[in-house]
Write an enzyme that holds these catalytic residues in place. Sequence first.
Site, PDB file in Angstrom:
ATOM      1  N   ASP A 140      -3.605 -17.591   4.025  1.00 34.96           N
ATOM      2  CA  ASP A 140      -4.565 -18.350   3.205  1.00 34.96           C
ATOM      3  C   ASP A 140      -5.465 -19.214   4.092  1.00 34.96           C
ATOM      4  OD1 ASP A 140      -2.142 -19.525   3.703  1.00 34.96           O
ATOM      5  OD2 ASP A 140      -1.970 -20.550   1.788  1.00 34.96           O
ATOM      6  N   TYR A 152       0.813  -1.219   0.000  1.00 36.10           N
ATOM      7  CA  TYR A 152       0.000   0.000   0.000  1.00 36.10           C
ATOM      8  C   TYR A 152       0.844   1.266   0.000  1.00 36.10           C
ATOM      9  CZ  TYR A 152      -4.602   1.947   1.302  1.00 36.10           C
ATOM     10  OH  TYR A 152      -5.807   2.554   1.333  1.00 36.10           O
TER      11      TYR A 152
END
Length: 423
Positions: A284, A163
């Site tokens: 995940d 970001y």
Amino acid sequence: MAKIPCSPDEVKPPSEGHLIEIRDGKLVVPDDPIVAYIEGDGIGPEIVRSALKVIDAAVKKAYGGKRRIVWWEIAAGSKAQELCGELLPKATLEAIKTTKVALKGPLTTPVGGGYRSLNVAIRKALDLYANIRPVRYYGQPAPHCYANRVNFVIFRENTEDLYAGIEWPADSPEAKKIKEFLKKEFGVELREMTGIGIKPISEFATKRLMRKALRWAIEHNNRVVTIMHKGNIMKYTEGAFMQWAYEVATTEFRDYIVTEKELYEKYGGQMPQGKILVNDRIADNMLQQIITRPQDYEIIVAPNINGDYISDEANALVGGIGMAAGMNAGDYMAVAEPVHGTAPKYAGKDVANPTAEILSATLLIGEHMGWKEVVKIVEYAIRKAIENKKVTQDLARHMPGVTPLKTSEYTNVLLEYIESYEG
Ligand code: NAI
């Protein structure tokens, strides 16, 4: 009414209220705090208007006339462009620094070219490093069969990771230079035409985020704080994030927490009373776990990109965007805003769901400023409205036979439930 400031010398808060102060490292909130707000673009003005009314009513209900918010309008986005000739006047940032707290409607970010996101610019300028996103179920139509088991607060790092925007196109001289450097210095070879991005994750930013999450967990009697990372692959960024986060927990919060390792090695799998479990999950797996075992998670602490993915997934479990609240917080300052955008197709039609904006305002007033009763009252009203099928079109379309309410009608329904709240 104080004027919307366009230049720094116009930053003059309304005279009828008082400013929030910082004393001994704590926010000191007067009984009539001045809170800035930005209407925003698209559906922003309608939903912000609704949020101000709901908060005012809840504050009145909670504290009689003893406390009240003095709202101060400031501008960003199209309104600022119109009034001040620029999208994000310096005066707007100065005003937020003055009030320390602001409620914000969504702002338009044009796709491709134009300007960078104003939302990001505000978070950066004020160093609002923690993006706090509670994900709760209020009885709304939701795709998950156990939506009622979902009750998370996600702490997403706001300033680093991918970001940070440190990246160069494949054909740029910068990318070429970095490729040469990597080859020469480290013997690392990249293909021709490779775009390059840098993923910085620091000890400083990780630790301050974890501190915030743990303080929240202690204050709210949470049972578990989970560090979400992909440290098995990205060892020195996400792996380090995990290590630093644990370090904060085991050094600065030793009396409050037990790590998962300690739980089994020291306590035979039995959580000692009153302690918070600190564990970690690979990203995940975590994305699956919140679907398969939502009841096992409460506070989730994540670097930026993981935080981005998991908060959208988590909100989807409980029925999506019209209900998703958020707050960007620094050490003292906070700007609350819904997760959703400007929903241009609904702008000006009085049909948008204002709940996310209302819940964001509630986070600001109830959690950040500490007027906790407001949270109870607003959440009660929202639950009641959904229970009685008084909802806007985004929820009504999943509730057979229910006629949708307009934004303003739904707001009035909430005001009635607030009025009838008995604690
Ligand atoms: P969006 O969140 O505005 O809309 C996504 C979908 O959800 C649309 O179908 C929309 O109609 C619906 N929706 C959103 N909020 C709703 C509400 N309160 N009630 C009922 N339905 C609602 O996202 P989109 O379309 O990607 O972006 C539109 C604009 O908003 C863009 O300019 C984007 O940059 C900006 N944006 C601003 C944000 C912010 O200010 N923090 C966050 C996300 C997007």
